[in-house]
Every structure is written in C-alpha cells, then in structure tokens.
Design a protein around this motif. Structure first.
Motif, PDB file in Angstrom:
ATOM      1  N   GLY A 203       0.845  -1.229  -0.010  1.00  0.00           N
ATOM      2  CA  GLY A 203       0.049  -0.005   0.001  1.00  0.00           C
ATOM      3  C   GLY A 203       0.765   1.368  -0.003  1.00  0.00           C
ATOM      4  N   LEU A 204       2.313   1.117   0.439  1.00  0.00           N
ATOM      5  CA  LEU A 204       3.014   2.240   0.356  1.00  0.00           C
ATOM      6  C   LEU A 204       3.658   2.519  -0.972  1.00  0.00           C
ATOM      7  CD1 LEU A 204       4.926   1.593   3.590  1.00  0.00           C
ATOM      8  CD2 LEU A 204       3.424   3.405   3.147  1.00  0.00           C
ATOM      9  N   LEU A 237       8.245   3.002  11.976  1.00  0.00           N
ATOM     10  CA  LEU A 237       6.963   3.386  12.470  1.00  0.00           C
ATOM     11  C   LEU A 237       6.381   3.758  11.103  1.00  0.00           C
ATOM     12  CD1 LEU A 237       7.742   5.713  15.123  1.00  0.00           C
ATOM     13  CD2 LEU A 237       6.430   3.657  15.345  1.00  0.00           C
ATOM     14  N   HIS A 238       6.966   4.177  10.038  1.00  0.00           N
ATOM     15  CA  HIS A 238       6.145   4.577   8.812  1.00  0.00           C
ATOM     16  C   HIS A 238       5.606   3.231   8.387  1.00  0.00           C
ATOM     17  CE1 HIS A 238       6.647   5.111   4.411  1.00  0.00           C
ATOM     18  NE2 HIS A 238       6.273   6.170   4.459  1.00  0.00           N
ATOM     19  N   GLY A 239       6.286   2.046   8.288  1.00  0.00           N
ATOM     20  CA  GLY A 239       5.739   0.849   7.620  1.00  0.00           C
ATOM     21  C   GLY A 239       4.677   0.129   8.962  1.00  0.00           C
ATOM     22  N   LEU A 240       4.845   0.327  10.164  1.00  0.00           N
ATOM     23  CA  LEU A 240       3.894   0.106  10.815  1.00  0.00           C
ATOM     24  C   LEU A 240       2.659   0.704  10.998  1.00  0.00           C
ATOM     25  CD1 LEU A 240       3.172  -1.874  13.554  1.00  0.00           C
ATOM     26  CD2 LEU A 240       4.247  -0.301  14.771  1.00  0.00           C
ATOM     27  N   ALA A 241       2.728   1.957  10.615  1.00  0.00           N
ATOM     28  CA  ALA A 241       1.314   2.700  10.505  1.00  0.00           C
ATOM     29  C   ALA A 241       0.604   2.362   9.218  1.00  0.00           C
ATOM     30  CB  ALA A 241       1.914   4.298  10.323  1.00  0.00           C
ATOM     31  N   ALA A 242       1.646   1.972   8.161  1.00  0.00           N
ATOM     32  CA  ALA A 242       0.822   1.430   7.056  1.00  0.00           C
ATOM     33  C   ALA A 242       0.089   0.191   7.381  1.00  0.00           C
ATOM     34  CB  ALA A 242       2.020   1.302   6.033  1.00  0.00           C
ATOM     35  N   ASP A 243       1.026  -0.867   7.948  1.00  0.00           N
ATOM     36  CA  ASP A 243       0.405  -2.180   8.691  1.00  0.00           C
ATOM     37  C   ASP A 243      -1.066  -2.043   9.453  1.00  0.00           C
ATOM     38  OD1 ASP A 243       2.326  -3.531   7.127  1.00  0.00           O
ATOM     39  OD2 ASP A 243       3.593  -3.755   8.984  1.00  0.00           O
ATOM     40  N   ILE A 244      -1.209  -0.828  10.040  1.00  0.00           N
ATOM     41  CA  ILE A 244      -2.146  -0.829  10.911  1.00  0.00           C
ATOM     42  C   ILE A 244      -3.464  -0.058   9.999  1.00  0.00           C
ATOM     43  CG2 ILE A 244      -3.189   1.055  12.635  1.00  0.00           C
ATOM     44  CD1 ILE A 244      -0.399   0.766  14.171  1.00  0.00           C
ATOM     45  N   SER A 253      -6.404   0.593  -1.886  1.00  0.00           N
ATOM     46  CA  SER A 253      -7.014   1.796  -1.832  1.00  0.00           C
ATOM     47  C   SER A 253      -6.234   2.833  -0.616  1.00  0.00           C
ATOM     48  CB  SER A 253      -8.434   1.499  -0.922  1.00  0.00           C
ATOM     49  OG  SER A 253      -8.344   0.907   0.317  1.00  0.00           O
ATOM     50  N   MET A 254      -5.262   2.230  -0.166  1.00  0.00           N
ATOM     51  CA  MET A 254      -4.665   3.093   1.179  1.00  0.00           C
ATOM     52  C   MET A 254      -3.749   4.099   0.398  1.00  0.00           C
ATOM     53  SD  MET A 254      -1.303   1.795   3.219  1.00  0.00           S
ATOM     54  CE  MET A 254      -2.065   0.149   3.659  1.00  0.00           C
ATOM     55  N   LEU A 255      -3.976   5.359   1.019  1.00  0.00           N
ATOM     56  CA  LEU A 255      -3.323   6.803   0.708  1.00  0.00           C
ATOM     57  C   LEU A 255      -2.248   6.875   1.840  1.00  0.00           C
ATOM     58  CD1 LEU A 255      -6.478   8.812  -0.403  1.00  0.00           C
ATOM     59  CD2 LEU A 255      -5.016   7.519  -1.918  1.00  0.00           C
ATOM     60  N   ILE A 256      -1.377   7.523   1.420  1.00  0.00           N
ATOM     61  CA  ILE A 256      -0.512   8.008   2.580  1.00  0.00           C
ATOM     62  C   ILE A 256      -1.035   8.816   3.530  1.00  0.00           C
ATOM     63  CG2 ILE A 256       0.511  10.229   1.118  1.00  0.00           C
ATOM     64  CD1 ILE A 256       2.446   7.440   3.280  1.00  0.00           C
ATOM     65  N   THR A 257      -2.081   9.814   3.021  1.00  0.00           N
ATOM     66  CA  THR A 257      -2.816  10.599   4.117  1.00  0.00           C
ATOM     67  C   THR A 257      -3.349   9.714   5.349  1.00  0.00           C
ATOM     68  OG1 THR A 257      -4.471  10.693   2.541  1.00  0.00           O
ATOM     69  CG2 THR A 257      -2.749  12.513   2.885  1.00  0.00           C
TER      70      THR A 257
END
Length: 275
Positions: A203-204, A237-244, A253-257
């Motif tokens: 998603g990133l 943390l960047h990756g962990l936030a994406a996993d969450i 559908s994931m956006l960086i926002t």
C-alpha cells in the motif's frame, strides 16, 4: 545484517517526558514543495508533526502560503531567507517537490556552512546527481533516502537490489552518512551496521510515501536522535502505520494521508511493547 524489530528500537527509543514542552522536542525545518507540488510539502509536514517534533517551519514559494496555513495550521512558514540563519533549528529535511532547477540548487549550496543534521530526499538527491555536487561540501551529519532509480543516479547503474546494498554500505562508510535504500524491504546502513525493515506493505507503493518518510526522519533528528536512530525509527514506524492502516483500507485503496493519520496508533503500539 539485522532484521529491524522492537528489541533493536527498545535500546534507544525515549518515551515522551510528561513534563516536557514544545522546546524540548526540537524545531525542524522542511524545505519542500513548489508551485505545482505543494502536496509533497503538506505530506512531509503532517508526517513530521505527527512524529512528535515540537516546532516545524516549512520553506517554499510565498505565493503558496495559504495552502500551508489551510492544510496545516500547526506549521510555520519561512521564505528562502530562512537559510541565512539556521541556528533556530535542530534538523533540516530537504527535497520533496522542490524541483530540479538552479533556484532549488541554491538551497543545496547554502547548506555548505551548515552544521546541523540534514535529510536529503527526492529532488534534493536529483539536484546532487544532476549538478554533480561534491560530497566533501557536506560537513554535517546527513541521511540519504533514495529509491532505486535515485540511488543509481547518485552512484551508478546497478543490476540488482543486492548490488545496491553492497554499494550503499560502501558509500555510507566513505561519506560518513546513513543511507536509507527504499524498497519492498527497506535497507538502512551507516557503513558499519545494516538493517532490513520488517514492517510495511505494498500500500506504500504510491506517490507521497517517501515524502512522509522524510518528514518522520527529520522529526526524529530534531528530537535529538542520531542519524542512524532517526532512520530506524522513521522507517519502522512508517511501515507499522501502513500495516495498521490495512485494518481499515486495502493495499489498493490505501493513501499516504491514511497512513499519516495512523502514526499515532503506531506510537501507541511501540509504547505498549517497550517498557
């Protein structure tokens, strides 16, 4: 090489002091955005603030001030004259959306006398490669955050990820810097220690993800972490936030926002796991 995990982070991560104030957590300067790329500045700024920095100033073209104020009222604006006095800041992030031209190149030149740590990303990396900037001009701690194409522009063509990792170790040692080679399993090295990230998902793999990472690493530098620690914390943390974020979105559908809004949950997980 070490797999990046919580036991590694627990060795240096500092939980927030309840008696602290905004001055305790550093003042970061982001040089980001241009007339047609203000999204990069907004993404980097939001991620920087969500990562705990006390104060944030963003430098870009004055005609876009209202865009910043309407999107991120917590951030402050500065024009190009900000480079005349960098004593207010503890860290600088430069590159997202600034363009590759001689106007933006002046920012690079004006860093030569700087002594505080810098994160170079995106167009800053492209400026260094296009104008063949001499690395000896960078007499301050710095972090490079290239994706594979940017890495090859800086250090020559490579045929594989493994080749790039070997070069990254060699160049980080030679330049006395930290290199964050972004990818499916982001690779971090200071020329001595090497880490492969274990968080994150496809998603990133969208525009803006690198801008957010720049903001996060810059935030941690401003808060007093070393270049290597800041890179490790930012990437993990960047990756962990994406996993969450996958709990609410799909990888498509994931956006960086969305990811930036979940940095707080990533911190909560980190704090719950580290006693």
């Amino acid at each position: 090489m070490q797999l990046l995990n919580l036991p590694i982070i627990s060795k240096f991560y500092k939980k927030r002091n309840p008696n602290s104030h905004k001055g305790t957590h550093g003042h970061a300067l982001l040089i980001a955005g241009s007339t047609d790329k203000m999204g990069a500045a907004i993404i980097a700024s939001k991620a920087c603030l969500r990562s705990g920095v006390g104060l944030l100033t963003v430098a870009f073209y004055p005609e876009n001030k209202s865009v910043l104020f309407n999107s991120i009222p917590e951030a402050m604006y500065a024009n190009s004259c900000v480079m005349n006095d960098l004593s207010l800041y503890q860290a600088i992030g430069i590159g997202p959306g600034i363009g590759v031209d001689e106007i933006s190149l002046q920012y690079i030149y004006e860093l030569y006398e700087n002594k505080i740590p810098v994160v170079f990303d995106a167009d800053a990396l492209n400026l260094i490669s296009k104008y063949k900037i001499d690395w000896n001009n960078f007499n301050f701690p710095f972090v490079l955050t290239p994706h594979p194409k940017e890495f090859d522009r800086l250090f020559g063509e490579h045929d594989s990820e493994s080749e790039r990792r070997i070069t990254a170790i060699q160049k980080a040692a030679a330049l006395n810097c930290v290199i964050v080679l972004k990818g499916h399993k982001t690779f971090i090295t200071d020329g001595i220690h090497t880490f492969e990230n274990t968080t994150g998902n496809s998603g990133l793999a969208k525009g803006g993800s690198g801008d957010a990472l720049t903001g996060m690493i810059t935030s941690f530098l401003a808060q007093g972490y070393t270049t290597l620690e800041s890179a490790i914390l930012g990437v993990y943390l960047h990756g962990l936030a994406a996993d969450i974020t996958l709990q609410m979105q799909s990888e498509e559908s994931m956006l960086i926002t969305d990811v930036i809004e979940n940095i707080g949950l990533a911190f909560k997980h980190l704090n719950s796991e580290i006693q």
